[in-house]
Design a protein around this motif. Sequence first.
Motif, PDB file in Angstrom:
ATOM      1  N   TYR A   1      28.432 -24.640  47.346  1.00 14.26           N
ATOM      2  CA  TYR A   1      28.815 -23.284  47.731  1.00 14.26           C
ATOM      3  C   TYR A   1      28.672 -22.345  46.545  1.00 14.26           C
ATOM      4  CZ  TYR A   1      31.714 -19.261  48.821  1.00 14.26           C
ATOM      5  OH  TYR A   1      32.164 -17.975  49.013  1.00 14.26           O
ATOM      6  N   LYS A   2      27.954 -21.238  46.763  1.00 13.10           N
ATOM      7  CA  LYS A   2      27.767 -20.231  45.720  1.00 13.10           C
ATOM      8  C   LYS A   2      28.351 -18.910  46.222  1.00 13.10           C
ATOM      9  CE  LYS A   2      23.339 -20.267  44.881  1.00 13.10           C
ATOM     10  NZ  LYS A   2      22.046 -20.173  44.162  1.00 13.10           N
ATOM     11  N   PRO A   3      29.459 -18.480  45.655  1.00 10.26           N
ATOM     12  CA  PRO A   3      30.113 -17.258  46.130  1.00 10.26           C
ATOM     13  C   PRO A   3      29.300 -16.005  45.829  1.00 10.26           C
ATOM     14  CG  PRO A   3      31.147 -18.003  44.117  1.00 10.26           C
ATOM     15  CD  PRO A   3      30.173 -19.076  44.505  1.00 10.26           C
ATOM     16  N   THR A   4      29.445 -15.024  46.703  1.00 11.59           N
ATOM     17  CA  THR A   4      28.912 -13.692  46.460  1.00 11.59           C
ATOM     18  C   THR A   4      30.060 -12.845  45.929  1.00 11.59           C
ATOM     19  OG1 THR A   4      27.298 -13.889  48.249  1.00 11.59           O
ATOM     20  CG2 THR A   4      27.838 -11.659  47.489  1.00 11.59           C
ATOM     21  N   ILE A   5      29.936 -12.391  44.696  1.00 10.81           N
ATOM     22  CA  ILE A   5      31.040 -11.697  44.023  1.00 10.81           C
ATOM     23  C   ILE A   5      30.980 -10.198  44.284  1.00 10.81           C
ATOM     24  CG2 ILE A   5      32.043 -11.151  41.766  1.00 10.81           C
ATOM     25  CD1 ILE A   5      31.152 -13.860  40.794  1.00 10.81           C
ATOM     26  N   ASP A   6      32.127  -9.629  44.607  1.00 12.73           N
ATOM     27  CA  ASP A   6      32.232  -8.182  44.792  1.00 12.73           C
ATOM     28  C   ASP A   6      32.181  -7.527  43.410  1.00 12.73           C
ATOM     29  OD1 ASP A   6      32.766  -5.584  45.421  1.00 12.73           O
ATOM     30  OD2 ASP A   6      34.791  -5.950  46.211  1.00 12.73           O
TER      31      ASP A   6
ATOM     32  N   THR B   1      28.951 -27.810  36.973  1.00 12.20           N
ATOM     33  CA  THR B   1      28.388 -28.333  35.720  1.00 12.20           C
ATOM     34  C   THR B   1      27.074 -27.666  35.325  1.00 12.20           C
ATOM     35  OG1 THR B   1      27.244 -30.090  36.938  1.00 12.20           O
ATOM     36  CG2 THR B   1      29.455 -30.584  36.087  1.00 12.20           C
ATOM     37  N   LYS B   2      26.506 -26.864  36.207  1.00 12.07           N
ATOM     38  CA  LYS B   2      25.225 -26.224  35.919  1.00 12.07           C
ATOM     39  C   LYS B   2      25.445 -24.899  35.178  1.00 12.07           C
ATOM     40  CE  LYS B   2      23.082 -28.177  40.081  1.00 12.07           C
ATOM     41  NZ  LYS B   2      22.380 -27.866  41.340  1.00 12.07           N
ATOM     42  N   ARG B   3      24.342 -24.197  34.938  1.00 11.87           N
ATOM     43  CA  ARG B   3      24.449 -22.867  34.342  1.00 11.87           C
ATOM     44  C   ARG B   3      25.217 -21.954  35.291  1.00 11.87           C
ATOM     45  NH1 ARG B   3      18.444 -21.024  33.444  1.00 11.87           N
ATOM     46  NH2 ARG B   3      18.481 -21.641  35.657  1.00 11.87           N
ATOM     47  N   LEU B   4      25.933 -21.003  34.739  1.00  7.02           N
ATOM     48  CA  LEU B   4      26.753 -20.125  35.564  1.00  7.02           C
ATOM     49  C   LEU B   4      25.911 -19.372  36.589  1.00  7.02           C
ATOM     50  CD1 LEU B   4      29.588 -19.149  36.111  1.00  7.02           C
ATOM     51  CD2 LEU B   4      29.332 -17.468  34.292  1.00  7.02           C
ATOM     52  N   ARG B   5      24.703 -18.991  36.217  1.00 10.16           N
ATOM     53  CA  ARG B   5      23.817 -18.259  37.126  1.00 10.16           C
ATOM     54  C   ARG B   5      23.495 -19.083  38.373  1.00 10.16           C
ATOM     55  NH1 ARG B   5      19.239 -16.010  35.316  1.00 10.16           N
ATOM     56  NH2 ARG B   5      19.949 -15.794  33.156  1.00 10.16           N
ATOM     57  N   ASP B   6      23.576 -20.420  38.246  1.00 12.18           N
ATOM     58  CA  ASP B   6      23.261 -21.294  39.381  1.00 12.18           C
ATOM     59  C   ASP B   6      24.433 -21.472  40.331  1.00 12.18           C
ATOM     60  OD1 ASP B   6      20.672 -21.768  38.400  1.00 12.18           O
ATOM     61  OD2 ASP B   6      21.415 -23.361  37.072  1.00 12.18           O
ATOM     62  N   HIS B   7      25.579 -20.906  39.987  1.00  9.58           N
ATOM     63  CA  HIS B   7      26.762 -21.038  40.842  1.00  9.58           C
ATOM     64  C   HIS B   7      27.187 -19.705  41.452  1.00  9.58           C
ATOM     65  CE1 HIS B   7      27.440 -25.213  39.860  1.00  9.58           C
ATOM     66  NE2 HIS B   7      27.419 -24.948  38.563  1.00  9.58           N
ATOM     67  N   ILE B   8      26.406 -18.649  41.239  1.00 14.51           N
ATOM     68  CA  ILE B   8      26.735 -17.324  41.792  1.00 14.51           C
ATOM     69  C   ILE B   8      25.556 -16.850  42.633  1.00 14.51           C
ATOM     70  CG2 ILE B   8      27.284 -14.921  41.244  1.00 14.51           C
ATOM     71  CD1 ILE B   8      28.548 -15.894  38.650  1.00 14.51           C
ATOM     72  N   ASP B   9      25.831 -16.482  43.873  1.00 14.25           N
ATOM     73  CA  ASP B   9      24.766 -16.106  44.802  1.00 14.25           C
ATOM     74  C   ASP B   9      24.091 -14.800  44.397  1.00 14.25           C
ATOM     75  OD1 ASP B   9      23.334 -16.636  47.326  1.00 14.25           O
ATOM     76  OD2 ASP B   9      24.348 -14.807  48.012  1.00 14.25           O
ATOM     77  N   ASN B  10      24.856 -13.796  44.013  1.00 19.63           N
ATOM     78  CA  ASN B  10      24.290 -12.491  43.620  1.00 19.63           C
ATOM     79  C   ASN B  10      24.341 -12.341  42.099  1.00 19.63           C
ATOM     80  OD1 ASN B  10      27.102 -12.366  43.727  1.00 19.63           O
ATOM     81  ND2 ASN B  10      27.122 -10.153  44.102  1.00 19.63           N
ATOM     82  N   TRP B  11      23.699 -13.269  41.425  1.00 15.08           N
ATOM     83  CA  TRP B  11      23.725 -13.296  39.975  1.00 15.08           C
ATOM     84  C   TRP B  11      23.197 -12.012  39.345  1.00 15.08           C
ATOM     85  CZ3 TRP B  11      25.795 -15.284  35.847  1.00 15.08           C
ATOM     86  CH2 TRP B  11      25.174 -15.116  34.612  1.00 15.08           C
ATOM     87  N   THR B  12      22.135 -11.484  39.862  1.00 15.31           N
ATOM     88  CA  THR B  12      21.529 -10.270  39.279  1.00 15.31           C
ATOM     89  C   THR B  12      22.514  -9.114  39.292  1.00 15.31           C
ATOM     90  OG1 THR B  12      19.319 -10.981  39.982  1.00 15.31           O
ATOM     91  CG2 THR B  12      19.615  -8.654  39.423  1.00 15.31           C
ATOM     92  N   ASP B  13      23.207  -8.929  40.417  1.00 10.07           N
ATOM     93  CA  ASP B  13      24.191  -7.843  40.517  1.00 10.07           C
ATOM     94  C   ASP B  13      25.336  -8.043  39.520  1.00 10.07           C
ATOM     95  OD1 ASP B  13      22.702  -6.739  42.541  1.00 10.07           O
ATOM     96  OD2 ASP B  13      23.875  -7.684  44.133  1.00 10.07           O
ATOM     97  N   VAL B  14      25.793  -9.278  39.404  1.00  7.05           N
ATOM     98  CA  VAL B  14      26.881  -9.590  38.479  1.00  7.05           C
ATOM     99  C   VAL B  14      26.434  -9.351  37.041  1.00  7.05           C
ATOM    100  CG1 VAL B  14      28.310 -11.455  37.552  1.00  7.05           C
ATOM    101  CG2 VAL B  14      28.010 -11.231  40.025  1.00  7.05           C
ATOM    102  N   SER B  15      25.234  -9.768  36.731  1.00  2.00           N
ATOM    103  CA  SER B  15      24.695  -9.586  35.380  1.00  2.00           C
ATOM    104  C   SER B  15      24.591  -8.107  35.024  1.00  2.00           C
ATOM    105  CB  SER B  15      23.326 -10.263  35.269  1.00  2.00           C
ATOM    106  OG  SER B  15      22.784 -10.098  33.975  1.00  2.00           O
ATOM    107  N   ASN B  16      24.097  -7.317  35.958  1.00  2.00           N
ATOM    108  CA  ASN B  16      23.966  -5.875  35.713  1.00  2.00           C
ATOM    109  C   ASN B  16      25.335  -5.212  35.542  1.00  2.00           C
ATOM    110  OD1 ASN B  16      21.176  -6.012  35.887  1.00  2.00           O
ATOM    111  ND2 ASN B  16      21.147  -5.532  38.085  1.00  2.00           N
ATOM    112  N   THR B  17      26.331  -5.722  36.239  1.00  2.00           N
ATOM    113  CA  THR B  17      27.680  -5.144  36.169  1.00  2.00           C
ATOM    114  C   THR B  17      28.340  -5.412  34.822  1.00  2.00           C
ATOM    115  OG1 THR B  17      27.970  -5.376  38.564  1.00  2.00           O
ATOM    116  CG2 THR B  17      29.970  -5.143  37.229  1.00  2.00           C
ATOM    117  N   LEU B  18      28.120  -6.603  34.274  1.00  2.00           N
ATOM    118  CA  LEU B  18      28.809  -6.985  33.044  1.00  2.00           C
ATOM    119  C   LEU B  18      28.037  -6.672  31.770  1.00  2.00           C
ATOM    120  CD1 LEU B  18      30.442 -10.408  34.027  1.00  2.00           C
ATOM    121  CD2 LEU B  18      31.381  -8.096  34.192  1.00  2.00           C
TER     122      LEU B  18
END
Length: 359
Positions: free
Chosen positions: A259-264, A329-346
């Motif tokens: 399961y890969k959550p989509t973060i608000d 256990t994987k890279r954090l990007r592999d456990h977040i569904d909307n990684w690009t959005d999260v990356s741009n936010t932080l």
Amino acid sequence: MEGVGREHDSSVALPVEDFGAAKDTTSVSTKPTRRYPLASWVAILALATLVGVYIFSLSLKQNGMLFGLRQTNMIEKEREQPCHHPGIPETEIPLVHFPTPNTYSRKECACTPVRFFAILSMQRSGSGWFETLLNSHENISSNGEIFSVKDRRSNVTAITQTLDKLYNLDWVSSAAKNECTAAVGLKWMLNQGLMKHHQEIAEYFNRRGVSLIFLLRRNLLQRYVSILANDYDRNTKQLNGTHKAHVHHRGQADVLAQYKPTIDTKSLIAELKRSDKLAADGLVSFKKIRSIVLYYEDVVSNRTKLTDVLDFLKLPKMKLSSRHVQIHTKRLRDHIDNWTDVSNTLNGTQYESFLNGRR
């Protein structure tokens, strides 16, 4: 003769009138309805007074006996603890205890010094795994997240009563040891009444000589991913219809990790700030208590941190182990569904470094 007759008549009439008056007076003064109840009430009152005095004297005697028994019990308890350990430094004496449990007799462990501790942490910060490591030590009994039950933290009185029971070794849990317990504690989340009553609890920790083990997480983004994934499994129960916050098999961990959550992203920074502030407030609120601060990432990468904990609790060195299996256990990007959005936010914020986290 007439004079004599009148005198005789008057002399006869007078006794009749006097007799009548005497009769009336006698009948009034001897009427039982006026004197008998008064005498009865006086007698009853006197009897009640005597009974009351007797009962009161018995009560005083009994209370005196109870007080004497209490004093005797206190003296006996003091005599039951002639435990002296010359090797314990004077500064450590307030941290050493000799509990007298009500639920069982310690017997051979009566003179084993016991130290009180509490693991202060936040949900999904590795505290469950960390506690199983401590409980693998034969002399440590950490009794879990007991304040997850709301009634136990409803007020300060309920909290202190629960802690008293725990630290007196009267708390029955799977953490109980066959060997003598030398350190007893619990796992306590900061949001489980701990910060709400932090002043009273800090006073209790100081008074009872409780040492604190802070276990926090550096990467709050990873913690947030774990929270969202755990909430998802609580609702969906992915493992054969059962929710598991911790797993003991790699296969189960892999199922949960799918399961890969989509973060608000709109509320992400506010959530990270809230978590950051809660941890910082906890450190400040209990800064006067003897404590050690650990971070989950450091314990994972460097097991010598566990040796520091054993030194902190003044316990013999032992190899500690746990059956818990890490889920993400994987890279954090592999456990977040909307990684690009999260990356741009932080990116460009104080939390940008979280994006590089692996664990």
